[in-house]
Design an enzyme around this catalytic site. Structure first.
Site, PDB file in Angstrom:
ATOM      1  N   HIS A  88      -2.358   7.059   7.399  1.00 38.63           N
ATOM      2  CA  HIS A  88      -1.380   7.954   6.768  1.00 38.63           C
ATOM      3  C   HIS A  88      -2.041   9.254   6.325  1.00 38.63           C
ATOM      4  O   HIS A  88      -1.471  10.336   6.478  1.00 38.63           O
ATOM      5  CB  HIS A  88      -0.788   7.301   5.511  1.00 38.63           C
ATOM      6  N   GLY A  90       0.832  -1.192   0.000  1.00 41.51           N
ATOM      7  CA  GLY A  90       0.000   0.000   0.000  1.00 41.51           C
ATOM      8  C   GLY A  90       0.867   1.243   0.000  1.00 41.51           C
ATOM      9  O   GLY A  90       2.046   1.192   0.391  1.00 41.51           O
ATOM     10  N   GLN A 127       3.132   9.831   1.482  1.00 47.00           N
ATOM     11  CA  GLN A 127       4.428   9.142   1.471  1.00 47.00           C
ATOM     12  C   GLN A 127       5.299   9.552   0.283  1.00 47.00           C
ATOM     13  O   GLN A 127       6.498   9.270   0.274  1.00 47.00           O
ATOM     14  CB  GLN A 127       4.225   7.621   1.478  1.00 47.00           C
ATOM     15  N   CYS A 144       6.151  -0.370   7.504  1.00 46.04           N
ATOM     16  CA  CYS A 144       5.743   0.811   6.730  1.00 46.04           C
ATOM     17  C   CYS A 144       6.917   1.234   5.851  1.00 46.04           C
ATOM     18  O   CYS A 144       8.051   1.315   6.326  1.00 46.04           O
ATOM     19  CB  CYS A 144       5.357   1.938   7.678  1.00 46.04           C
ATOM     20  N   LEU A 145       6.625   1.538   4.585  1.00 43.98           N
ATOM     21  CA  LEU A 145       7.689   1.970   3.669  1.00 43.98           C
ATOM     22  C   LEU A 145       8.347   3.270   4.140  1.00 43.98           C
ATOM     23  O   LEU A 145       9.472   3.556   3.766  1.00 43.98           O
ATOM     24  CB  LEU A 145       7.125   2.160   2.252  1.00 43.98           C
TER      25      LEU A 145
HETATM   26 ZN   LIG Z   1       2.902   3.133   5.823  1.00 41.54          ZN
END
Ligand SMILES: [Zn+2]
Length: 170
Positions: A136, A46, A51, A90-91
């Site tokens: 987010h 996702g 982000q 999480c990225l």
């Molecule tokens: Zn994330």
């Protein structure tokens, strides 16, 4: 399409609340295409617009259910149920995984790229990714979902890492 750099912990855009999309125009379509490419390249399940530094209420995800990449514009959680501890990463906080407790089931509503109302719901990865990505878009990182003592330690490690320090503990 383009693979965009993913913003990481400490970047203020990750803490911002996002603006609703009022017009699904070419800019939004390009944003979504870039987000999908960036998500798969990472790789991740996702990605939220914040982000990649865009403060708009858009997220993409692939819950590994055979339906490929899904788009949720102006998404919001409308129902949750149960409770599940799940190993979550999480990225934007690369290299870290925590056991995080969230509702097991989640239902989210929003718009697709054509502006039609869409709804996604499920348990497991689907329930998890919906809650994570919509968090987010409210400026909330998974760290805020940790128990207070674990969160304190995690924040210390992350701040030290950002400063290039070694955590010697207490
Ligand atoms: Zn994330």
């Amino acid at each position: 399409m383009a693979i965009l750099p993913i913003r990481t912990f400490g970047d203020p855009v990750l803490r911002m609340n996002t603006a609703l999309v009022t017009d699904i125009d070419d800019g939004v379509r390009k944003l979504v295409a870039d987000m999908i490419e960036t998500m798969y390249d990472a790789p991740g399940v996702g990605l939220a617009a914040t982000q990649i530094g865009v403060s708009r209420r858009v997220c993409v995800f692939d819950a590994n259910d055979g339906n490929g990449a899904q788009v949720l514009i102006n998404g919001r959680i409308v129902e949750t149920d149960g409770e599940l501890v799940y190993d979550e990463g999480c990225l934007s906080v690369p290299g870290y995984w925590w056991e995080i407790t969230r509702p097991e089931f989640a239902r989210a509503r929003g718009l697709d790229l054509e502006g039609n109302e869409v709804e996604y719901s499920g348990t497991g990865l689907m329930g998890r990714v919906l809650q994570h990505e919509l968090d987010h878009l409210d400026g909330t990182l998974l760290i805020e979902r940790l128990e207070p003592a674990v969160r304190k330690q995690a924040l210390r490690e992350l701040r030290n890492q950002a400063l290039g320090l070694v955590d010697l503990g207490e």
